[in-house]
Design a protein around this motif. Structure first.
Motif, PDB file in Angstrom:
ATOM      1  N   LEU A   1       0.827  -1.206   0.000  1.00 39.44           N
ATOM      2  CA  LEU A   1       0.000   0.000   0.000  1.00 39.44           C
ATOM      3  C   LEU A   1       0.865   1.261   0.000  1.00 39.44           C
ATOM      4  O   LEU A   1       0.559   2.248  -0.684  1.00 39.44           O
ATOM      5  CB  LEU A   1      -0.923   0.011   1.214  1.00 39.44           C
ATOM      6  N   LEU A   2       1.956   1.242   0.769  1.00 41.03           N
ATOM      7  CA  LEU A   2       2.871   2.385   0.803  1.00 41.03           C
ATOM      8  C   LEU A   2       3.470   2.639  -0.573  1.00 41.03           C
ATOM      9  O   LEU A   2       3.504   3.776  -1.047  1.00 41.03           O
ATOM     10  CB  LEU A   2       3.976   2.135   1.828  1.00 41.03           C
ATOM     11  N   GLU A   3       3.930   1.587  -1.220  1.00 36.35           N
ATOM     12  CA  GLU A   3       4.567   1.740  -2.535  1.00 36.35           C
ATOM     13  C   GLU A   3       3.565   2.218  -3.583  1.00 36.35           C
ATOM     14  O   GLU A   3       3.878   3.080  -4.412  1.00 36.35           O
ATOM     15  CB  GLU A   3       5.208   0.420  -2.966  1.00 36.35           C
ATOM     16  N   GLN A   4       2.350   1.678  -3.537  1.00 38.77           N
ATOM     17  CA  GLN A   4       1.323   2.120  -4.488  1.00 38.77           C
ATOM     18  C   GLN A   4       0.975   3.593  -4.271  1.00 38.77           C
ATOM     19  O   GLN A   4       0.751   4.343  -5.219  1.00 38.77           O
ATOM     20  CB  GLN A   4       0.062   1.261  -4.331  1.00 38.77           C
ATOM     21  N   HIS A   5       0.961   4.008  -3.007  1.00 37.69           N
ATOM     22  CA  HIS A   5       0.681   5.420  -2.721  1.00 37.69           C
ATOM     23  C   HIS A   5       1.845   6.290  -3.169  1.00 37.69           C
ATOM     24  O   HIS A   5       1.639   7.382  -3.734  1.00 37.69           O
ATOM     25  CB  HIS A   5       0.425   5.592  -1.218  1.00 37.69           C
ATOM     26  N   ARG A   6       3.059   5.841  -2.958  1.00 41.07           N
ATOM     27  CA  ARG A   6       4.240   6.603  -3.393  1.00 41.07           C
ATOM     28  C   ARG A   6       4.223   6.828  -4.893  1.00 41.07           C
ATOM     29  O   ARG A   6       4.601   7.903  -5.383  1.00 41.07           O
ATOM     30  CB  ARG A   6       5.526   5.869  -2.994  1.00 41.07           C
ATOM     31  N   LEU A   7       3.760   5.828  -5.635  1.00 44.62           N
ATOM     32  CA  LEU A   7       3.714   5.915  -7.095  1.00 44.62           C
ATOM     33  C   LEU A   7       2.518   6.721  -7.602  1.00 44.62           C
ATOM     34  O   LEU A   7       2.372   6.924  -8.802  1.00 44.62           O
ATOM     35  CB  LEU A   7       3.675   4.504  -7.689  1.00 44.62           C
ATOM     36  N   GLY A   8       1.654   7.140  -6.683  1.00 45.51           N
ATOM     37  CA  GLY A   8       0.488   7.908  -7.081  1.00 45.51           C
ATOM     38  C   GLY A   8      -0.663   7.081  -7.602  1.00 45.51           C
ATOM     39  O   GLY A   8      -1.635   7.612  -8.153  1.00 45.51           O
ATOM     40  N   ILE A   9      -0.587   5.760  -7.398  1.00 46.72           N
ATOM     41  CA  ILE A   9      -1.614   4.847  -7.890  1.00 46.72           C
ATOM     42  C   ILE A   9      -2.747   4.700  -6.880  1.00 46.72           C
ATOM     43  O   ILE A   9      -3.893   4.452  -7.255  1.00 46.72           O
ATOM     44  CB  ILE A   9      -0.984   3.463  -8.187  1.00 46.72           C
ATOM     45  N   HIS A  10      -2.418   4.884  -5.620  1.00 49.03           N
ATOM     46  CA  HIS A  10      -3.350   4.541  -4.549  1.00 49.03           C
ATOM     47  C   HIS A  10      -3.553   5.737  -3.621  1.00 49.03           C
ATOM     48  O   HIS A  10      -2.601   6.444  -3.307  1.00 49.03           O
ATOM     49  CB  HIS A  10      -2.776   3.354  -3.760  1.00 49.03           C
ATOM     50  N   PRO A  11      -4.793   5.971  -3.152  1.00 43.59           N
ATOM     51  CA  PRO A  11      -5.050   7.108  -2.266  1.00 43.59           C
ATOM     52  C   PRO A  11      -4.523   6.851  -0.854  1.00 43.59           C
ATOM     53  O   PRO A  11      -4.129   5.724  -0.527  1.00 43.59           O
ATOM     54  CB  PRO A  11      -6.585   7.186  -2.261  1.00 43.59           C
ATOM     55  N   PRO A  12      -4.540   7.879   0.001  1.00 42.79           N
ATOM     56  CA  PRO A  12      -4.246   7.641   1.417  1.00 42.79           C
ATOM     57  C   PRO A  12      -5.185   6.567   1.953  1.00 42.79           C
ATOM     58  O   PRO A  12      -6.327   6.438   1.485  1.00 42.79           O
ATOM     59  CB  PRO A  12      -4.522   8.996   2.069  1.00 42.79           C
ATOM     60  N   THR A  13      -4.696   5.799   2.916  1.00 40.50           N
ATOM     61  CA  THR A  13      -5.446   4.624   3.372  1.00 40.50           C
ATOM     62  C   THR A  13      -5.389   4.491   4.883  1.00 40.50           C
ATOM     63  O   THR A  13      -4.377   4.799   5.513  1.00 40.50           O
ATOM     64  CB  THR A  13      -4.866   3.343   2.729  1.00 40.50           C
TER      65      THR A  13
ATOM     66  N   GLN B   1       7.320   3.972  11.979  1.00 37.26           N
ATOM     67  CA  GLN B   1       7.109   4.714  10.742  1.00 37.26           C
ATOM     68  C   GLN B   1       8.122   4.321   9.676  1.00 37.26           C
ATOM     69  O   GLN B   1       9.272   3.989   9.975  1.00 37.26           O
ATOM     70  CB  GLN B   1       7.246   6.214  11.049  1.00 37.26           C
ATOM     71  N   LEU B   2       7.680   4.383   8.420  1.00 45.93           N
ATOM     72  CA  LEU B   2       8.565   4.172   7.267  1.00 45.93           C
ATOM     73  C   LEU B   2       8.228   5.224   6.232  1.00 45.93           C
ATOM     74  O   LEU B   2       7.053   5.437   5.915  1.00 45.93           O
ATOM     75  CB  LEU B   2       8.366   2.771   6.682  1.00 45.93           C
ATOM     76  N   ARG B   3       9.260   5.886   5.717  1.00 40.91           N
ATOM     77  CA  ARG B   3       9.070   6.897   4.675  1.00 40.91           C
ATOM     78  C   ARG B   3       9.718   6.430   3.392  1.00 40.91           C
ATOM     79  O   ARG B   3      10.840   5.930   3.392  1.00 40.91           O
ATOM     80  CB  ARG B   3       9.684   8.226   5.097  1.00 40.91           C
ATOM     81  N   ARG B   4       9.002   6.649   2.308  1.00 45.29           N
ATOM     82  CA  ARG B   4       9.560   6.446   0.969  1.00 45.29           C
ATOM     83  C   ARG B   4       9.192   7.669   0.144  1.00 45.29           C
ATOM     84  O   ARG B   4       8.026   7.844  -0.220  1.00 45.29           O
ATOM     85  CB  ARG B   4       9.029   5.165   0.329  1.00 45.29           C
ATOM     86  N   GLY B   5      10.184   8.505  -0.128  1.00 47.89           N
ATOM     87  CA  GLY B   5       9.882   9.774  -0.768  1.00 47.89           C
ATOM     88  C   GLY B   5       8.999  10.587   0.165  1.00 47.89           C
ATOM     89  O   GLY B   5       9.288  10.760   1.343  1.00 47.89           O
ATOM     90  N   LYS B   6       7.877  11.068  -0.351  1.00 50.26           N
ATOM     91  CA  LYS B   6       6.944  11.842   0.463  1.00 50.26           C
ATOM     92  C   LYS B   6       5.855  10.973   1.078  1.00 50.26           C
ATOM     93  O   LYS B   6       5.016  11.469   1.837  1.00 50.26           O
ATOM     94  CB  LYS B   6       6.311  12.945  -0.391  1.00 50.26           C
ATOM     95  N   ALA B   7       5.865   9.699   0.746  1.00 49.83           N
ATOM     96  CA  ALA B   7       4.845   8.778   1.270  1.00 49.83           C
ATOM     97  C   ALA B   7       5.276   8.221   2.619  1.00 49.83           C
ATOM     98  O   ALA B   7       6.456   7.936   2.843  1.00 49.83           O
ATOM     99  CB  ALA B   7       4.611   7.637   0.288  1.00 49.83           C
TER     100      ALA B   7
END
Length: 245
Positions: A24-36, A160-166
């Protein structure tokens, strides 16, 4: 008003739960998935290790609970070991929050404080310093990223885990944890089980907690939460990526 996805409660193994959060984090980072927002429980019961936690007692590999071996699972987030038995885990996947890591923790934790206040528990932030890194037990000390009760006993431990701005933030809420098992795992005395005003609700406890925290999240983040279970194609992608690791 922003729209978030709300994934209904999932009970499955810790390794799959961690794979879901990371996907879910990676999909959100890529802009594919909304906040969850999602909540989940661990079955079988497990000990989760922080991503960088390399030292832990050898006997953890052979512990059992109610006739079933405890899973030993590594989280994608940092921190110390957590016993997942009789607890409820939350996960928030979000981006765009400004500030330091601690400020982001506090922003996300607002809904937990508000929700648990509605449920009868007053929570505040812990105050432990960097010494926590020497304690293998996440719930053995409470930092500013953790939520504690009036007696300073830790109730919610988050990582917590950050990937880019996600950002992925997830955490364990102690509900009906067996104190004997906890003492066995961490080889330490533990205070009596936390007394929740809601325990008399029986089997509806998790549903009541979940619904209250969902309402609190809607208020704190000013969002609309849309219920959307994981689809079969999403499950297939998550399980496929899990097998590759």
């Amino acid at each position: 008003m922003n729209v978030w996805r709300l994934i209904p409660l999932i009970e499955t193994s810790g390794s799959i739960q961690m794979a879901i959060d990371e996907w879910l984090l990676e999909q959100h980072r890529l802009g594919i998935h909304p906040p969850t927002l999602r909540f989940y429980t661990w079955h079988p019961s497990a000990i989760s290790l922080g991503y960088h936690q390399r030292q832990y007692p050898e006997f953890w590999k052979n512990l059992t609970w109610q006739g079933t071996k405890l899973d030993l699972v590594r989280r994608p987030t940092g921190g110390r070991a957590v016993l997942h038995q009789g607890d409820l885990t939350y996960a928030v996947i979000i981006s765009g929050l400004q500030g330091t890591r601690l400020q982001v923790y506090e922003k996300i934790c607002e809904f937990l404080i508000l929700g648990w206040k509605e449920l009868g528990l007053e929570l505040h932030y812990g105050s432990a310093g960097r010494g926590y890194i020497h304690n293998p037990n996440c719930f053995g000390t409470a930092t500013g990223a953790d939520l504690v009760l009036a007696d300073n006993s830790k109730f919610i431990g988050s990582a917590q885990l950050r990937r880019g701005k996600a950002i992925l933030q997830h955490g364990s809420m102690r509900l009906k944890q067996n104190t004997t098992l906890f003492s066995q795992v961490f080889e330490t005395e533990v205070s009596q089980q936390i007394k929740l005003p809601l325990l008399q609700q029986g089997n509806d406890l998790i549903e009541i907690i979940e619904n209250t925290l969902i309402a609190a999240a809607s208020s704190c983040f000013n969002i609309d939460l849309v219920v959307q279970p994981l689809s079969e194609p999403e499950w297939n992608l998550i399980l496929a990526e899990k097998q590759l690791k």
